[in-house]
Scaffold this active site. Structure first.
Site, PDB file in Angstrom:
ATOM      1  N   GLY A  36       0.762  -1.087   0.110  1.00  0.00           N
ATOM      2  CA  GLY A  36       0.095  -0.136  -0.024  1.00  0.00           C
ATOM      3  C   GLY A  36       0.833   1.353  -0.135  1.00  0.00           C
ATOM      4  O   GLY A  36       0.589   2.392  -0.455  1.00  0.00           O
ATOM      5  N   SER A  80       6.867   4.162   3.993  1.00  0.00           N
ATOM      6  CA  SER A  80       6.404   3.048   4.680  1.00  0.00           C
ATOM      7  C   SER A  80       5.384   3.559   5.556  1.00  0.00           C
ATOM      8  O   SER A  80       5.712   4.301   6.457  1.00  0.00           O
ATOM      9  CB  SER A  80       7.410   2.403   5.392  1.00  0.00           C
ATOM     10  OG  SER A  80       6.683   1.538   6.425  1.00  0.00           O
ATOM     11  N   SER A  82       3.594   2.068   7.722  1.00  0.00           N
ATOM     12  CA  SER A  82       3.763   2.205   9.524  1.00  0.00           C
ATOM     13  C   SER A  82       5.251   2.342   9.854  1.00  0.00           C
ATOM     14  O   SER A  82       5.572   2.606  11.047  1.00  0.00           O
ATOM     15  CB  SER A  82       4.043   0.396   9.629  1.00  0.00           C
ATOM     16  OG  SER A  82       4.752  -0.238   8.701  1.00  0.00           O
ATOM     17  N   THR A  85       8.547  -1.519   7.620  1.00  0.00           N
ATOM     18  CA  THR A  85       8.578  -2.743   6.698  1.00  0.00           C
ATOM     19  C   THR A  85       9.859  -2.974   6.373  1.00  0.00           C
ATOM     20  O   THR A  85      10.853  -1.996   6.114  1.00  0.00           O
ATOM     21  CB  THR A  85       7.840  -2.179   5.463  1.00  0.00           C
ATOM     22  OG1 THR A  85       6.513  -2.249   5.933  1.00  0.00           O
ATOM     23  CG2 THR A  85       7.837  -3.118   4.323  1.00  0.00           C
ATOM     24  N   ARG A 132      -2.851   0.684   3.082  1.00  0.00           N
ATOM     25  CA  ARG A 132      -3.698   1.049   1.703  1.00  0.00           C
ATOM     26  C   ARG A 132      -4.696   2.098   1.736  1.00  0.00           C
ATOM     27  O   ARG A 132      -4.925   2.493   0.843  1.00  0.00           O
ATOM     28  CB  ARG A 132      -4.093  -0.451   1.200  1.00  0.00           C
ATOM     29  CG  ARG A 132      -5.218  -1.015   1.916  1.00  0.00           C
ATOM     30  CD  ARG A 132      -5.456  -2.467   1.442  1.00  0.00           C
ATOM     31  NE  ARG A 132      -6.720  -3.144   2.321  1.00  0.00           N
ATOM     32  CZ  ARG A 132      -6.429  -3.634   3.135  1.00  0.00           C
ATOM     33  NH1 ARG A 132      -5.257  -3.554   4.030  1.00  0.00           N
ATOM     34  NH2 ARG A 132      -7.341  -4.178   4.051  1.00  0.00           N
ATOM     35  N   GLU A 204      -6.268  -7.430  -1.277  1.00  0.00           N
ATOM     36  CA  GLU A 204      -6.609  -7.258   0.348  1.00  0.00           C
ATOM     37  C   GLU A 204      -7.803  -6.875   0.612  1.00  0.00           C
ATOM     38  O   GLU A 204      -8.113  -7.289   1.933  1.00  0.00           O
ATOM     39  CB  GLU A 204      -5.594  -6.217   0.569  1.00  0.00           C
ATOM     40  CG  GLU A 204      -3.968  -6.372   0.252  1.00  0.00           C
ATOM     41  CD  GLU A 204      -3.006  -5.204   0.874  1.00  0.00           C
ATOM     42  OE1 GLU A 204      -3.082  -4.805   1.894  1.00  0.00           O
ATOM     43  OE2 GLU A 204      -2.403  -4.649  -0.123  1.00  0.00           O
ATOM     44  N   HIS A 220       1.460  -8.985 -27.350  1.00  0.00           N
ATOM     45  CA  HIS A 220       2.540  -9.682 -27.907  1.00  0.00           C
ATOM     46  C   HIS A 220       2.364 -11.065 -27.321  1.00  0.00           C
ATOM     47  O   HIS A 220       3.226 -11.827 -27.558  1.00  0.00           O
ATOM     48  CB  HIS A 220       3.754  -9.021 -27.767  1.00  0.00           C
ATOM     49  CG  HIS A 220       4.035  -7.825 -28.632  1.00  0.00           C
ATOM     50  ND1 HIS A 220       4.035  -7.710 -29.879  1.00  0.00           N
ATOM     51  CD2 HIS A 220       3.414  -6.281 -28.259  1.00  0.00           C
ATOM     52  CE1 HIS A 220       3.991  -6.357 -30.026  1.00  0.00           C
ATOM     53  NE2 HIS A 220       3.608  -5.493 -29.455  1.00  0.00           N
ATOM     54  N   LYS A 313       4.663 -11.242   8.312  1.00  0.00           N
ATOM     55  CA  LYS A 313       5.664 -10.349   8.857  1.00  0.00           C
ATOM     56  C   LYS A 313       6.051 -10.789  10.352  1.00  0.00           C
ATOM     57  O   LYS A 313       7.046 -10.554  10.451  1.00  0.00           O
ATOM     58  CB  LYS A 313       5.027  -8.969   9.055  1.00  0.00           C
ATOM     59  CG  LYS A 313       4.784  -8.142   7.746  1.00  0.00           C
ATOM     60  CD  LYS A 313       4.391  -6.796   7.734  1.00  0.00           C
ATOM     61  CE  LYS A 313       4.217  -6.055   6.450  1.00  0.00           C
ATOM     62  NZ  LYS A 313       3.508  -5.006   6.627  1.00  0.00           N
TER      63      LYS A 313
END
Ligand code: F6R
Length: 320
Positions: A36, A80, A82, A85, A132, A204, A220, A313
């Site tokens: 996100g 990030s 949070s 990450t 997100r 998500e 293609h 995580k």
């Protein structure tokens, strides 16, 4: 805050700030982030290209940095939500070690701590959201850093504000039709970042696989898969484009729609409305956000939790 309120808050998150860096003094700009937060780099890259920014702006995902990212001519923006990450922390540490001009955007976490310790600029965004759902905060910071005009951001915000209910209704209707199928999104160069956002929001929020491919490349290879009636019947086809896409790309959108129709498939063809590329991009993203929200409800999922991501995580944090 519940997911619906967070989605509704997107227009209010879009605020210009007087923090523009003189990007022309750098040889390249790298915007790092995952999930996100990572989408911010994709949208910013696309915006910069469309705007004619003459410095390469690239989005980067993963550990470390590419070998050519070093020295103070490289601007590295680590994003990030949070701030915790591990890939983005690794980008930040690598950028500092290599002497890049480094900035960080987060709601707190390790990114803020490292920035404080290393005396680099940190741009704080409000906490309390799932990453997100905080796209507007992060994107505004990054575009402001890249020097976007105040009017452009404000126009995009007002455009979105005017279209909240319309986007929601369209998303609700679309979710009903996508239900039971695997969404397959065909994008154009100017809507590639949007398509990725649609995919990840459906992953998500709706807890559903979704895929995307981009024109002209998909002409293609990907299109050959359409020969397989058994497999193609499992997908719901969406075609995204921007009115400012290359005229040959737009022709390719029409050709793709024609090929699908010949196979008895009616694709959903969508583009954003608005005066600028940014306004249209955000509008199209918003329709996707709402679609993913209502698709979650249709499948009886709570859009908010992302348990598998949390589990991964946690597992990674146990092993250093
Ligand atoms: C979105 C989400 C993930 C995170 C990603 C990176 O809500 O949960 O896609 O964005 O795991 O985390 P942050 O954004 O905190 O760096």
């Amino acid at each position: 805050m519940d997911p619906k309120s967070m989605i509704e808050s997107l227009p209010d998150q879009i605020v210009w700030e007087d923090i523009g860096e003189d990007v022309s003094r750098f040889s390249r700009v790298l915007i790092c982030g995952m999930g996100g937060s990572g989408i911010v780099g994709d949208i910013a890259r696309s915006w910069a290209e469309h705007r004619g920014v003459r410095v390469p702006v690239l989005s980067y995902r993963g550990y470390g940095l590419p070998p050519w990212a070093e020295g103070k001519e490289t601007l590295v923006i680590c994003v990030s939500y949070s701030g915790n990450t591990e890939e983005t922390i690794s980008n930040l540490e690598t950028a500092l070690r290599r002497g890049c001009y480094t900035l960080a955007v987060s709601s707190g976490g390790k990114l803020e701590e490292i920035a404080e310790e290393m005396k680099i600029k940190h741009f704080k965004i409000p906490g309390g959201y799932a990453p997100r759902y905080a796209l507007g905060f992060m994107l505004s910071k990054v575009l402001s850093l890249l020097g976007i005009d105040r009017e452009e951001i404000e126009d995009a915000r007002e455009n979105l504000r005017d279209r909240v209910r319309e986007s929601e209704e369209r998303g609700k209707d679309l979710a009903e039709r996508v239900y039971g199928y695997i969404p397959l999104i065909y994008a154009t160069p100017l809507t590639e970042a949007v398509a990725f956002r649609w995919k990840t929001q459906i992953n998500e929020n709706s807890k559903t696989q979704a895929y995307f491919a981009t024109l002209p490349e998909l002409h293609h290879n990907e299109v050959v898969g359409l020969d397989n009636a058994e497999v193609r019947s499992r997908f719901f086809f969406l075609l995204l484009f921007d009115p400012k896409d290359h005229h040959r790309v737009k022709l390719r959108v029409d050709i793709t729609a024609g090929i699908l129709k010949d196979l008895g498939i009616v694709p959903e063809i969508l583009s954003g409305e608005g005066n600028s590329y940014l306004a249209r991009t955000l509008h199209l993203i918003y329709t996707g956000d709402w679609t993913s929200y209502y698709l979650a409800l249709r499948y009886r999922f709570d859009p908010l939790p992302v348990k598998v991501i949390d589990r991964i995580k946690e597992r990674l944090s146990e092993i250093k």
